[in-house]
Every structure is written in C-alpha cells, then in structure tokens.
Design a protein around this motif. Structure first.
Motif, mmCIF file in Angstrom:
data_model
loop_
_atom_site.group_PDB
_atom_site.id
_atom_site.type_symbol
_atom_site.label_atom_id
_atom_site.label_comp_id
_atom_site.label_asym_id
_atom_site.label_seq_id
_atom_site.Cartn_x
_atom_site.Cartn_y
_atom_site.Cartn_z
ATOM 1 N N LEU A 288 0.844 -1.195 0.000
ATOM 2 C CA LEU A 288 0.000 0.000 0.000
ATOM 3 C C LEU A 288 0.878 1.243 0.000
ATOM 4 N N SER A 289 0.468 2.235 -0.771
ATOM 5 C CA SER A 289 1.063 3.567 -0.674
ATOM 6 C C SER A 289 -0.040 4.525 -0.231
ATOM 7 N N TYR A 290 0.141 5.148 0.950
ATOM 8 C CA TYR A 290 -0.890 6.035 1.473
ATOM 9 C C TYR A 290 -1.066 7.248 0.557
ATOM 10 N N PRO A 291 -2.282 7.568 0.140
ATOM 11 C CA PRO A 291 -2.486 8.792 -0.654
ATOM 12 C C PRO A 291 -2.012 10.027 0.103
ATOM 13 N N HIS A 292 -1.248 10.868 -0.569
ATOM 14 C CA HIS A 292 -0.688 12.080 0.031
ATOM 15 C C HIS A 292 0.259 11.763 1.186
ATOM 16 N N GLY A 293 0.632 10.495 1.342
ATOM 17 C CA GLY A 293 1.509 10.104 2.433
ATOM 18 C C GLY A 293 0.845 10.116 3.790
ATOM 19 N N ARG A 294 -0.476 10.293 3.834
ATOM 20 C CA ARG A 294 -1.201 10.504 5.084
ATOM 21 C C ARG A 294 -1.660 9.192 5.722
ATOM 22 N N THR A 295 -1.387 9.067 7.000
ATOM 23 C CA THR A 295 -1.877 7.919 7.760
ATOM 24 C C THR A 295 -1.913 8.288 9.231
ATOM 25 N N THR A 296 -2.412 7.380 10.021
ATOM 26 C CA THR A 296 -2.379 7.478 11.480
ATOM 27 C C THR A 296 -2.013 6.095 11.997
ATOM 28 N N ALA B 202 3.298 -0.741 3.941
ATOM 29 C CA ALA B 202 2.675 0.528 3.573
ATOM 30 C C ALA B 202 3.732 1.621 3.588
ATOM 31 N N ILE B 203 3.639 2.515 2.602
ATOM 32 C CA ILE B 203 4.682 3.515 2.377
ATOM 33 C C ILE B 203 4.120 4.920 2.570
ATOM 34 N N THR B 204 4.845 5.728 3.335
ATOM 35 C CA THR B 204 4.494 7.128 3.565
ATOM 36 C C THR B 204 5.273 8.005 2.578
ATOM 37 N N THR B 205 5.162 9.322 2.772
ATOM 38 C CA THR B 205 6.024 10.240 2.017
ATOM 39 C C THR B 205 7.106 10.842 2.898
#
Length: 293
Positions: A191-199, A214-217
């Motif tokens: 998974l690549s988080y859209p806009h790098g956004r996650t919690t 899962a990949i952030t920015t």
C-alpha cells in the motif's frame, strides 16, 4: 544554486561517502510519470512528469552504483532476518499513469529491473475523471503483472485517509485490495498512502487487512528496524539531473532535512512531500502542502 552544490558534491565524490554511510539501508525511490521525449510539453506544477531520456540516465546511474531489488525481496529479507546487498534500492511508481505501461516499463524490462506500480483502482475502472491525464486500465495492469511488475494499492479514489470516517477508510483500503486480487489473483499487495497521510490506527488497519507493507512520504532510507506500515521513501522530481538524482539516492537530502526544524512535531512522519517547494528546495520533502501523491 542547489544543482551546482549537488554537481560539486558529485564531482568531488562527497556523495560516494554519504552513500557509503547509508549503504546498509534500503532506499525506496518514488516516481510518478515518465513521458516520451516526443510528447508535447505539459504543465508540470508538481514536477511529476519525468522525460524518458532523464529516466534512462537515472537507471544507468543505479545500475553502475546500486543494486535494484524488488519491494517484496526487501520484505522477505526482513522476515527471514537475511541481509540484503549493500546499496540496495527499490523502484516504485505512484498513481498508475498510463505512461508507466507505454514508456517506463519498457525501459525497466530492457535492464531487467524490478519495480512496483501503485494504482488507484477506481481510475483503472474509469470511474474517476482523468483531468486530462490517462491512467492504466485493468488489461494493462494484468499485462504488467504477468511481466513481473508488482502491483500495489493507492486506495480506490486517492483521498486523504485521516480525513475520512472509519467506515470510509475501511472501504478505501479493503475494496482497493479486493479489486487487485480479483484481477490478479492471490498476490502480495503493498500500500502507498495517498498524500503520504496515515495514522497509527489506519496503519494497524492496513496490516490487519493483509497489506504486505505501507509507504508514507516521509523522506529517508529504511533500516532493518523500520516499521513496515510506515516505510520512508525518496521522491524523484521531473527536473532531477544526474547529480541531483545521485544526491537524493545517497541520502544527502534526507540528512540535510533531518537538520532542519521540524514542523508539526511527532506527526511530521505522515506529512506530504509532493509540493513543488518540496522538490525544489534542498532537503525540504517534509512540507505539508501537497495535493497529488
């Protein structure tokens, strides 16, 4: 000015030293679009559309100085506590632009280099307006997968996940993963988080749904202890000349960024990195002002 500094560091082999310091970490390189040199010039506000001739120079540099590995190989090595080759990098491509199929994939195939393409599944169905840009179809995605390209999820519709209700987050993550498996079979899906956004809760949900990682920015390479639901990456801009590219891959921009004051405290680890200022300024990939990745 920064390009002159990068060129100086490159010519004087300073980047070789930085790269050596980071040699046992794995850098995940993030591209978006690779365009044919004969395509008409387009407005590229976010510096996403890299000319193929420059892409070739990037790949040539990687083949001379690094070992390009598959994202799944990185994950397998972590599970097995197996050491990867020094100077390992992973190639990823965001958003599922059609030119990955028509332009980039051929360049990778010629060099037998692995890569991961993160797709927005509603765009593969043609459900979202393309805004003048073309995206991969399921037929093209299946062909890429058969050729060895790993397919990952960039959710169904590319929203900022923390802004959604829990029910909508579940739908974005689970429906996208289910769509990929329905078309490709039971495969490992990153998974690549859209806009790098996650919690933290979204990351735990992604893991519980079966995503392999899962990949952030967040800028930087990944060490052996990196959280696989919060992996870092290094975004490549469309005007990154060979010296600038070498600086990014070496980890120099990450190191400089780590010396700068951090906005947003501990939550900075989930900020965006796709605004043109993030590309253009030295090591400023932590700016929270992107709209596209």
């Amino acid at each position: 000015m920064k390009k002159y500094l990068f060129a100086l560091f490159h010519a004087t082999r300073v980047l070789n030293l930085v790269s050596w310091v980071n040699r046992r970490k794995v850098t995940i390189l993030s591209y978006h679009s690779v365009v044919d040199d004969h395509d008409p010039l387009r407005r590229d506000r976010y510096k996403q559309h890299l000319p193929v001739n420059l892409f070739r120079e990037h790949l040539d540099y990687l083949q001379r100085n690094y070992t390009v590995i598959a994202l799944n190989d990185f994950l397998s090595a972590r599970r097995e506590n197996r050491r990867l080759p020094d100077y390992s990098v992973v190639l990823t491509f965001e958003d599922g632009f059609e030119d990955f199929y028509t332009v980039a994939a051929g360049q990778l195939a010629q060099r037998r280099l692995p890569a991961t393409a993160f797709i927005i599944t509603d765009r593969a169905y043609g459900r979202l307006p393309p805004n003048g840009e073309a995206f991969l179809s399921w037929e093209q995605i299946r062909e890429l997968a058969l050729a060895g390209i790993e397919i990952g999820s960039h959710t169904c519709s590319h929203p900022r996940l923390p802004d959604l209700s829990p029910e909508d987050v579940i739908r974005e993550l689970s429906d996208s993963r289910a769509a990929i498996q329905a078309h490709l079979g039971p495969v490992h899906i990153p998974l690549s988080y859209p806009h790098g956004r996650t919690t933290d809760s979204i990351s735990r949900l992604a893991q519980s749904l079966g995503y392999s990682c899962a990949i952030t920015t967040v800028l930087g390479p990944n060490d052996r202890d990196a959280d696989i639901t919060m992996l870092r990456r290094t975004t490549i801009a469309s005007d990154d000349d060979p010296a600038t590219f070498a600086a990014r891959v070496s980890g120099l921009t990450w190191w400089i960024s780590s010396l700068r004051p951090i906005r947003g405290g501990k939550h900075n680890r989930v900020l965006d990195a796709e605004h043109p200022r993030a590309y253009g300024a030295l090591g400023t990939e932590n700016y929270d002002c992107a709209e596209t990745t």
